[in-house]
Design an enzyme around this catalytic site. Structure first.
Site: not given
Ligand code: NAD
Length: 362
Positions: A224, A248
């Site tokens: 994050d 991804d």
């Protein structure tokens, strides 16, 4: 004279248009640097379905296995979009990655100073950005079992499984460390060790492998905060390595830094030999762009830069790869742009003219 087999799989939409330009550039490299490239071509994706009923033929896989590398255009398009269809264009890329044992996806992100203004980020934030994001391709949530959905008395449920083995984590980290060694010697290993068991294992193995690379500065970062740092201070990264799903998402975020998908190459790599070389599949990160296909508007530079990565990472031809990258930089510096990157004062050229300009610079 060194000889290398290259399998071309142009695919659909703008795939064949950009492959043609990379071929033009490779033909010049072959003459100038006295190599022999043996090109073979196979139809894959939608073109494969139309010609042979399948997106990827076993014959194509056999040819790929015998080649030094595969240059892949892009696959898919509205014509083959039926989700019920048995044969789907993307089976070509997934099948080739699987059959060739390609487990590491590399996306370099380098912002050409003259194109920084095209990004959604401020040029001063982008200044000095030059990184490679490495994504693990074969493990994690996309492949872990159980993976299913079912009905219960209280509604629908679904499960996916995030699973990684020591061997999978170890080998992708080594790709990261080895690459960092050839660059600015800094590796950011990205995980979610504060919440996930796989993240804790990932971090543990990264630390252990790191001891074998004392010359590379290893840092751990939670996914994050990595997502935030990528748009706050992208120039602070050298090499990033992460698992499949985080990769991804982060690779697309990193791709946005450069403004245009038409500029972004990529490589998918498998096992390496002692010199760090081995088979790879090289492709631009963009898709088939059906909205501009057949109009000579596609930017071929991502494909041409993918060919440069191929020379460097599958054949060890560093000089040749650098010559292509310099040719691309020079053409941009002279103000030539395809429509996707055109700005005020630039000279707009079409796909073929852009390929000619790069080939001419070589
Ligand atoms: P896309 O990358 O094809 O296009 C997105 C936008 O970027 C479009 O406006 C397009 O015109 C533009 N663009 C892309 N590449 C460009 C280039 N080289 N030069 C100039 N402009 C460029 O993504 P999409 O529209 O989401 O997908 C279209 C098709 O491509 C779909 O069928 C999708 O499944 C497929 N696809 C394939 C791959 C692959 O083969 N690896 C990757 C992504 C998407």
């Amino acid at each position: 004279m060194a000889s290398y087999r290259i399998l071309l799989t142009p695919g659909d939409g703008i795939g064949p248009e950009v492959i043609a330009e990379s071929l033009k550039v490779l033909e010049v490299v072959q003459k100038r640097f006295k190599h022999e490239f043996q090109f073979d071509e196979e139809q894959v994706g939608g073109a494969g379905i139309d010609a042979h009923g399948v997106a990827l033929r076993p014959e194509t896989v056999e040819k790929a296995k015998k080649a030094a590398a595969v240059l892949f255009g892009a696959v898919g398009g509205p014509k083959w979009d039926n989700p019920q269809a048995i044969a789907r264009p993307e089976d070509a890329i997934l099948g080739l990655r699987k059959q060739l044992g390609l487990f590491a996806n590399l996306r370099p992100v380098r912002i050409h100073p003259l194109l920084a203004a095209d990004s959604t980020l401020k040029p001063e934030v982008l200044e000095g950005t030059d990184m490679v994001v490495i994504r693990e391709l074969t493990g994690g949530l996309y492949f872990g079992k159980p993976q299913k959905r079912w009905e219960t008395a209280r509604g629908r449920q679904a499960v996916d499984t995030l699973k990684y083995s020591e061997q999978e984590i170890d080998r992708i980290l080594r790709v990261g460390f080895n690459l960092a060694r050839q660059r600015r010697k800094k590796l950011t290993s990205v995980d979610k060790a504060n919440v996930l068991r796989t993240g804790q294992l990932w971090r543990e193995i990264a630390t252990e492998v790191g001891k074998e690379y004392p010359d590379v500065a290893l840092e751990h970062q939670l996914v994050d905060s990595c997502a935030m740092r990528l748009i706050r201070e992208p120039s602070s990264f050298d090499v990033i390595v992460t698992e499949n799903m985080f990769g991804d998402i982060l690779t697309d975020e990193a791709a946005m830094l450069s403004g245009s998908m038409g500029m972004m190459p990529s490589a998918s790599l498998g096992k390496r030999d002692r010199k760090g070389l081995g088979i790879g599949l090289y492709e631009p990160i963009h898709g088939t762009a059906p909205d501009i296909a057949g109009q000579k508007k596609a930017n071929p530079l991502a494909m041409i830069l993918s060919a440069a990565m191929m020379l460097r990472l599958s054949m060890g031809l560093e000089k040749e790869a650098a010559a292509i990258e310099k040719a691309v930089d020079d053409v941009i510096a002279e103000g030539y742009r395809t429509p996707d990157i055109a700005g005020t004062g630039s000279k707009t050229v079409n796909t073929i003219e852009m390929g000619d300009l790069v080939a001419g610079k070589l």
